[in-house]
Design an enzyme around this catalytic site. Structure first.
Site, PDB file in Angstrom:
ATOM      1  N   TYR A   1      19.101  12.064 -18.375  1.00  0.00           N
ATOM      2  CA  TYR A   1      19.708  10.988 -17.346  1.00  0.00           C
ATOM      3  C   TYR A   1      20.233   9.624 -18.199  1.00  0.00           C
ATOM      4  O   TYR A   1      21.308   9.544 -17.578  1.00  0.00           O
ATOM      5  CB  TYR A   1      18.276  10.361 -16.580  1.00  0.00           C
ATOM      6  CG  TYR A   1      18.894   9.048 -15.871  1.00  0.00           C
ATOM      7  CD1 TYR A   1      19.307   9.421 -14.358  1.00  0.00           C
ATOM      8  CD2 TYR A   1      18.814   7.762 -16.567  1.00  0.00           C
ATOM      9  CE1 TYR A   1      19.894   8.525 -13.667  1.00  0.00           C
ATOM     10  CE2 TYR A   1      19.193   6.877 -15.457  1.00  0.00           C
ATOM     11  CZ  TYR A   1      19.538   7.118 -14.247  1.00  0.00           C
ATOM     12  OH  TYR A   1      19.850   6.042 -13.084  1.00  0.00           O
TER      13      TYR A   1
ATOM     14  N   ASP B   1      16.874  15.076  -9.809  1.00  0.00           N
ATOM     15  CA  ASP B   1      17.486  14.571  -8.302  1.00  0.00           C
ATOM     16  C   ASP B   1      18.723  14.023  -8.722  1.00  0.00           C
ATOM     17  O   ASP B   1      19.559  13.999  -7.740  1.00  0.00           O
ATOM     18  CB  ASP B   1      16.502  13.687  -7.830  1.00  0.00           C
ATOM     19  CG  ASP B   1      15.989  12.621  -8.595  1.00  0.00           C
ATOM     20  OD1 ASP B   1      15.437  12.858  -9.628  1.00  0.00           O
ATOM     21  OD2 ASP B   1      16.292  11.423  -8.403  1.00  0.00           O
TER      22      ASP B   1
ATOM     23  N   LYS C   1       7.697  16.983  -8.940  1.00  0.00           N
ATOM     24  CA  LYS C   1       8.173  15.751  -8.058  1.00  0.00           C
ATOM     25  C   LYS C   1       9.106  15.866  -7.139  1.00  0.00           C
ATOM     26  O   LYS C   1      10.349  16.238  -7.552  1.00  0.00           O
ATOM     27  CB  LYS C   1       8.643  14.444  -9.361  1.00  0.00           C
ATOM     28  CG  LYS C   1       9.325  13.229  -8.571  1.00  0.00           C
ATOM     29  CD  LYS C   1       8.433  12.103  -8.578  1.00  0.00           C
ATOM     30  CE  LYS C   1       8.993  11.052  -8.033  1.00  0.00           C
ATOM     31  NZ  LYS C   1       9.896  10.310  -9.022  1.00  0.00           N
TER      32      LYS C   1
END
Lengths: 537, 264
Positions: free
Chosen positions: A273, A308, A380
């Site tokens: 990320y 995500d 998640k």
């Protein structure tokens, strides 16, 4: 186990083996480098706290001083504990905090010159450093035992998935009542979002903070305050309410350490990320991340990975396989760092354009694929954000479908979607409506995953197989990418990141923020924290 | 519709001009008969008459959520509608990329920095980082932008030099710290340095942003554009496309584009 997607076990094994091959050179890189943030985390474990009058933490001052005198490549432990002995600041106290802090103050004033000890001096410094850092790790162990005791006494949430809710006012003293209200309304996990831009701060702010930009700063004191408040709520509610924060950005290892010391329960911690979305140097990120994950493993913290995020920039159908690839890499890096499957909150999201025909079936296929690839990980599950608009009514419906996929595919942690996602930070009533949505779906269809078996050879199975095939193709390309050995030793993986394989961002290993805080290990590099953490496994 | 054409409208429920609206809100009181009365009172004061509380639900200890339906008697005169117009069209990501690709025919280069002693990169990062702000991705996300983010505490000479070597089309500077008007001094120093270093037609577009700037002070500060609080990456991208491409290619293109000789 029975599989609903009829995945070919040979292909699944092949995908994992490829992820390991792609990840191995990165792990080698992480094992042979250190960073300023890793060294600061070591000092935090030894009990250094506090900051100078300008708010720069003493750990930063000390690491900068050592780096200036002897460089980072030997680690700070030997020069620091040697200087302590030389200055007569060593005591028998189990936690050497006060004295190391005094040394930091002297170093900041320029009255200490650090040297690399040799011979008996080095042996003595190694032993002293190990004792001081070991005290911090023991503290993390105690906090873990404490959590286990509380969970045993108060219990886990009754249902799966656990309900995860975000609080973010910028003011820790506003966050606390909101978090407690959210817990009362049914939240099992509270996440305090960080202030915008904290990931690019090269130090961890100190103390309780009351202003942040769209979030609250992660500080040790804020961690402590919120955990204490949620302990109260846990007792009141008769279930252990978990607390989440973010181990990412330039201070990832330090924040992981503080989370362990203050008994946080989950931490966002993605392998790529920071590289892709914050332009942090890839090597810095991978080195910091390995240390962070070792701490998380020891602290019994569940990590949440950030797949995500890819889907907020790329198309959720076209890029579905990049999510799978990232999940496999995150799993590999996590296992390598000592995390167990139950600690892997591997991320994925409901982000397919709702106007696309069969979008719900595609979501089911993707979510089930993650479930079957990682059967023992909590997973998640992240709500729609990209296709949420100001139409809050449609948004609420979309969130209902998201919740339905969550329960039909047995997700472990469900981040509650807000119908006002695209409008404002959630109001009290938005949260209430969102939780009502979750409760309705879990109550009405909580056991549906037992009955839901996609038709053999049908749309959902075919889609899942296609995504797995594409993921394997991409992993093969990464493994086959010719690394440019002159620039780095990270293999095809770093080359792939530099080429923009993940998301659309090109991130060369020689660029990005925080590169100047990266150092290759010199002969005799000493890091007592890593030694203790690795000897345990 | 022209602005002068007078037209009166009222909200539409299921019949023309029935005036029906629906609102929802929360009051910080427990749910009971009295709180419903309070909700009616608020709705009536808002001009909803008669007001019907169709839903009331307590949340937590002392809050109640209400949904109210009712009739308003207000009239809307369409000819009196005033909308604040920005002086450039707000474009979508696709339009922005297409405009650059088709009309500039190369990537549009943006160099960004926080100058002076300002270490607050929140603003520049919100505009440039992929992460973006408020659900909008930053300029890095646009395929046709090439973004060079120099980060914090960049000196003006360094910024000018990087703008030159990167052949910047635009320079974005963010200033948060305003002690002793540091943001104004820094900006003036920066714009003066660019004017000195570049001939007028080759100077990159100078854009500053920060929460305390007066958006109208461009002349005084010597910059092309000032963005204030609440600016999103799309605002900035749309502006850049407007002033570097759209406005440039209006009939007055008798000057061959001097921008790095890329006028082919």
């Amino acid at each position: 186990m029975t599989t609903k997607l009829d995945l070919d076990p040979t292909l699944v094994r092949r995908a994992r083996a490829l992820a390991a091959r792609a990840g191995q050179p990165v792990v080698d890189l992480a094992r042979s480098h250190t960073t300023a943030a890793v060294e600061r985390a070591v000092l935090r474990l030894a009990g250094i706290t506090g900051a100078d009058p300008d708010g720069i933490p003493w750990v930063n001052r000390l690491v900068d001083a050592v780096a200036g005198d002897v460089g980072l490549g030997y680690g700070v432990a030997l020069p620091v504990w040697h200087a302590l002995a030389r200055e007569g600041l060593e005591t028998e106290k189990p936690v050497g905090g006060a004295d190391v802090t005094l040394l930091a103050q002297k170093a900041a004033a320029g009255s200490i010159r650090f040297v690399l000890p040799t011979g008996r001096d080095a042996t003595a410094a190694t032993r002293a450093a190990r004792r001081a850092v070991g005290a911090g790790i023991k503290q993390i162990d105690r906090r873990r035992t404490e959590r286990e005791r509380l969970v045993k006494r108060l219990g886990n949430p009754k249902q799966r998935p656990w309900i995860y809710l975000i609080v973010a006012t910028g003011d820790i003293y506003e966050d606390i009542p909101q978090a407690q209200a959210a817990a009362r309304a049914g939240a099992d996990v509270i996440a305090v979002i960080r202030s915008t831009g904290q990931s690019l701060l090269d130090y961890v702010p100190e103390g309780a903070t009351r202003e942040g930009f769209a979030g609250t700063y992660a500080t040790q004191e804020n961690f402590r305050l919120m955990r204490a408040a949620l302990d109260e709520s846990s007792k009141e509610l008769g279930r252990y309410v978990r607390l989440t924060n973010y181990a990412s950005g330039l201070c990832m290892p330090e924040i992981a350490t503080l989370a362990g010391l203050e008994r946080l329960d989950m931490m966002l911690n993605d392998s790529m990320y920071g590289i892709l979305f914050r332009d942090i140097n890839p090597i810095r990120t991978f080195v910091d991340q390995r240390f962070s994950r070792q701490i998380h493993a020891r602290a019994g913290i569940i990590i949440n990975t950030g797949e995500d995020n890819y889907l907020t920039t790329a198309d959720a159908v076209e890029a579905a396989h990049t999510v799978t690839v990232s999940q496999l890499l995150n799993e590999y890096f996590a296992h390598e760092a000592g995390l167990a499957d139950w600690q892997l909150g591997i991320g994925h999201a409901f982000e397919i354009n709702p106007d696309l025909p069969e979008s719900f079936r595609l979501e089911l296929a993707h979510a089930l694929l993650a479930r079957e690839l990682f059967p023992d990980a909590p997973l998640k599950w992240m709500p729609p954000t990209k296709h949420m608009t100001g139409d809050v009514f449609r948004g609420n419906l979309l969130d209902g479908f998201f919740n339905l996929v969550g329960t039909m595919t047995g997700q472990g942690i469900l981040l509650v979607g807000m119908m006002t996602e695209a409008v404002a930070t959630p109001w009290l009533s938005d949260r209430d409506i969102a939780l009502q949505n979750v409760r309705y779906v879990l109550n009405a269809a909580g056991g549906l995953h037992e009955d839901f078996v996609p038709a053999p050879g049908g749309f959902i199975q075919r889609r899942a197989h296609q995504v797995l095939d594409e993921a394997i193709d991409l992993l093969e390309r990464i493994v086959d990418t010719e690394p440019d050995a002159r620039r780095h030793a990270g293999g095809g993986m770093l080359e792939a990141i530099a080429d923009g394989t993940f998301g659309i961002m090109k991130r060369p290993a020689t660029g990005g923020k925080g590169l100047d805080g990266v150092a290759r290990h010199e002969e005799g590099y000493c890091n007592p924290a890593t030694e203790i953490l690795e000897s345990a496994t | 519709m022209t602005a002068t054409e007078k037209k009166i409208v009222r909200p539409y429920g299921d019949m023309t001009s029935d005036g029906m609206v629906q609102v929802s809100f929360t009051l910080p009181v427990p749910c009971d008969k009295r709180s419903e009365g309070a909700a009616v009172q608020l709705a009536t004061k808002m001009g909803i008459d008669p007001a019907m509380v169709v839903h009331a639900k307590q949340m937590g200890e002392g809050y109640t959520f209400f949904v109210v339906y009712g009739r308003v008697h207000h009239l809307v005169d369409m000819s009196q509608v005033v909308v604040a117009e920005r002086d450039f069209p707000l474009l979508g990501a696709k339009e922005i990329n297409t405009a650059i690709k088709q009309r500039l025919r190369r990537k549009l280069t943006v160099v960004g920095a926080c100058i002076g002693t300002d270490a607050h990169t929140v603003g520049i990062d919100a505009i440039l980082n992929v992460k973006g702000i408020a659900g909008e991705k930053g300029l890095e996300y646009y395929r046709e932008f090439r973004v060079v983010n120099l980060g914090a505490q960049v000196s003006v000479p360094d910024l000018v030099e990087r703008a030159r070597t990167e052949r910047a089309d635009a320079v974005l500077v963010s200033q948060v710290v305003t002690q002793r008007d540091a943001h104004l001094h820094n900006t003036k120093e920066m714009s003066a340095a660019f004017r000195e270093a570049f001939p007028a037609e080759r100077r990159p577009l100078l854009v500053v942003g920060g929460p305390r700037f007066d958006e109208l002070a461009t002349g005084e500060l010597g910059v092309d554009r000032i963005f204030g609080r609440g600016t999103t990456p799309r605002d900035v991208a749309s502006y850049l496309v407007h002033s570097l491409i759209s406005a440039k290619q209006l009939p007055s293109t008798h000057l061959p584009s001097k921008r790095h000789g890329a006028a082919a």
